[in-house]
Design a protein around this motif. Structure first.
Motif, PDB file in Angstrom:
ATOM      1  N   GLN A 109       0.825  -1.156  -0.081  1.00  0.00           N
ATOM      2  CA  GLN A 109      -0.117  -0.108  -0.001  1.00  0.00           C
ATOM      3  C   GLN A 109       0.917   1.253   0.123  1.00  0.00           C
ATOM      4  N   LEU A 110       1.948   1.345   0.580  1.00  0.00           N
ATOM      5  CA  LEU A 110       3.018   2.286   0.753  1.00  0.00           C
ATOM      6  C   LEU A 110       3.501   2.519  -0.568  1.00  0.00           C
ATOM      7  N   MET A 111       4.105   1.647  -1.349  1.00  0.00           N
ATOM      8  CA  MET A 111       4.636   1.808  -2.362  1.00  0.00           C
ATOM      9  C   MET A 111       3.568   2.303  -3.393  1.00  0.00           C
ATOM     10  N   GLU A 112       2.351   1.917  -3.314  1.00  0.00           N
ATOM     11  CA  GLU A 112       1.598   2.430  -4.222  1.00  0.00           C
ATOM     12  C   GLU A 112       0.993   3.959  -3.871  1.00  0.00           C
ATOM     13  N   GLN A 113       1.179   4.193  -2.607  1.00  0.00           N
ATOM     14  CA  GLN A 113       0.941   5.732  -2.340  1.00  0.00           C
ATOM     15  C   GLN A 113       1.929   6.620  -2.655  1.00  0.00           C
ATOM     16  N   GLY A 115       5.055   5.414  -4.713  1.00  0.00           N
ATOM     17  CA  GLY A 115       5.623   5.310  -5.923  1.00  0.00           C
ATOM     18  C   GLY A 115       6.944   4.871  -5.794  1.00  0.00           C
ATOM     19  N   GLU A 116       7.287   4.850  -4.597  1.00  0.00           N
ATOM     20  CA  GLU A 116       8.913   4.400  -4.378  1.00  0.00           C
ATOM     21  C   GLU A 116       8.931   3.105  -3.754  1.00  0.00           C
ATOM     22  N   THR A 117      10.190   2.483  -3.915  1.00  0.00           N
ATOM     23  CA  THR A 117      10.717   1.082  -3.245  1.00  0.00           C
ATOM     24  C   THR A 117      10.500   1.172  -1.849  1.00  0.00           C
ATOM     25  N   ILE A 118       9.875   0.047  -1.323  1.00  0.00           N
ATOM     26  CA  ILE A 118       9.610   0.024   0.233  1.00  0.00           C
ATOM     27  C   ILE A 118      10.540  -1.157   0.732  1.00  0.00           C
ATOM     28  N   GLN A 133      10.936  -6.747   0.320  1.00  0.00           N
ATOM     29  CA  GLN A 133      11.091  -5.496  -0.480  1.00  0.00           C
ATOM     30  C   GLN A 133      10.039  -5.470  -1.484  1.00  0.00           C
ATOM     31  N   ILE A 134       9.193  -4.424  -1.579  1.00  0.00           N
ATOM     32  CA  ILE A 134       8.303  -4.216  -2.563  1.00  0.00           C
ATOM     33  C   ILE A 134       8.839  -3.226  -3.576  1.00  0.00           C
ATOM     34  N   GLU A 135       9.040  -3.404  -4.732  1.00  0.00           N
ATOM     35  CA  GLU A 135       9.832  -2.683  -5.874  1.00  0.00           C
ATOM     36  C   GLU A 135       8.766  -1.679  -6.438  1.00  0.00           C
ATOM     37  N   SER A 136       9.335  -0.572  -6.527  1.00  0.00           N
ATOM     38  CA  SER A 136       8.491   0.755  -7.482  1.00  0.00           C
ATOM     39  C   SER A 136       8.458   0.075  -8.541  1.00  0.00           C
TER      40      SER A 136
END
Length: 275
Positions: A109-113, A115-118, A133-136
């Motif tokens: 959700q944070l990546m979608e919000q 637009g950056e890698t988490i 990791q969730i990639e941008s």
């Protein structure tokens, strides 16, 4: 024509698992731990009978395990029980597995919000280890392979973790690992680093401003266990052209809320913060 060697790396050429020797005392100690964990307390006599070992041998093994706090003795009932360090060791496995799994939806959700890698990282032996990791979706993005390691003083996740550690532990880490300079912006003065950690602690999140890699910024916030101790950190990482100084201020509260959500999902307790 060459032949392929199917031996596993790190084992001697003549290694044979079927004939491999073991350390008898360790085998016996682990067997006792297993017996104790399966029962609600056992006496020395019970353990000797169930393990097939002499009471004197069992007692010596228990004494060693007790010294390391892997077992404890209930004097009143005469029972041997699992100790606090055995519990902590087991919880580390569960915590890391739960962190990587339960934090993933919040990270997505944070990546979608943003637009950056988490990234999600923990401390191990004085270094940051990235465990998830969730990639941008952007072509230009930060990337840390799961399992990769980094020095703590030049990492947003690392500084978020350091800010939650006792000062003596931070000094121990810095003494052991040093303050290597990666870029012109890397903090290599201990006094400056400690001042920044205090600021991060007060604010609720830490920043890596091109301190590890030129052109890349990171902002990270701590995740807590049930005792309110820092056990991990989650971060937003991206290029400076997108992660501007202004956006760092905007993303700070976002990353802190995400970290608090993950803390809550694993049964942790977020320390009280002044409004």
């Amino acid at each position: 024509m060459s032949t392929v060697d199917h031996r596993k790396r790190g084992r001697p050429r003549n290694f044979n698992p079927a004939k491999a020797g073991s350390i008898q005392a360790l085998d016996r100690g682990l067997a006792l731990l297993r017996l104790i964990s399966e029962a609600d307390g056992l006496t020395l006599t019970d353990l000797a009978q169930r393990s097939g070992l002499a009471p004197s041998t069992v007692h010596r093994l228990l004494f060693t395990l007790e010294t390391h706090r892997f077992v404890m003795h209930d004097e009143e009932r005469g029972l041997w029980l699992i100790g606090v360090d055995a519990f902590k060791t087991g919880m580390t496995f569960l915590r890391n597995r739960r962190l990587a799994g339960m934090g993933r939806e919040v990270m997505r959700q944070l990546m979608e919000q943003t637009g950056e890698t988490i990234n999600l990282g923990i401390e191990d032996n004085g270094e940051v280890v990235f465990i998830s990791q969730i990639e941008s979706h952007n072509t230009l993005r930060a990337f840390f392979r799961a399992g990769s390691r980094s020095l703590m003083h030049a990492s947003g996740v690392g500084k978020a973790l350091l800010a939650g550690l006792p000062e003596a532990r931070v000094k121990q880490i810095l003494y052991a690992k040093g303050l290597q300079r990666f870029t012109e912006k890397t903090r290599v003065d201990p006094a400056e680093l400690f001042a920044e950690l205090a600021e991060s602690r007060e604010r609720g999140w830490a920043i890596d401003d091109e301190e590890r890699t030129p052109g890349m910024r990171c902002i990270a916030a701590p995740i807590y266990n049930e005792l309110g101790e820092t056990i991990a950190a989650v971060s937003i990482s991206g290029p400076t052209v997108r992660l501007t100084s202004q956006r760092l201020g905007e993303f700070g509260p976002l990353i802190m809320r995400a970290a608090d959500q993950i803390t809550s999902s694993i049964g942790g307790a977020t320390p009280h913060r002044d409004a």
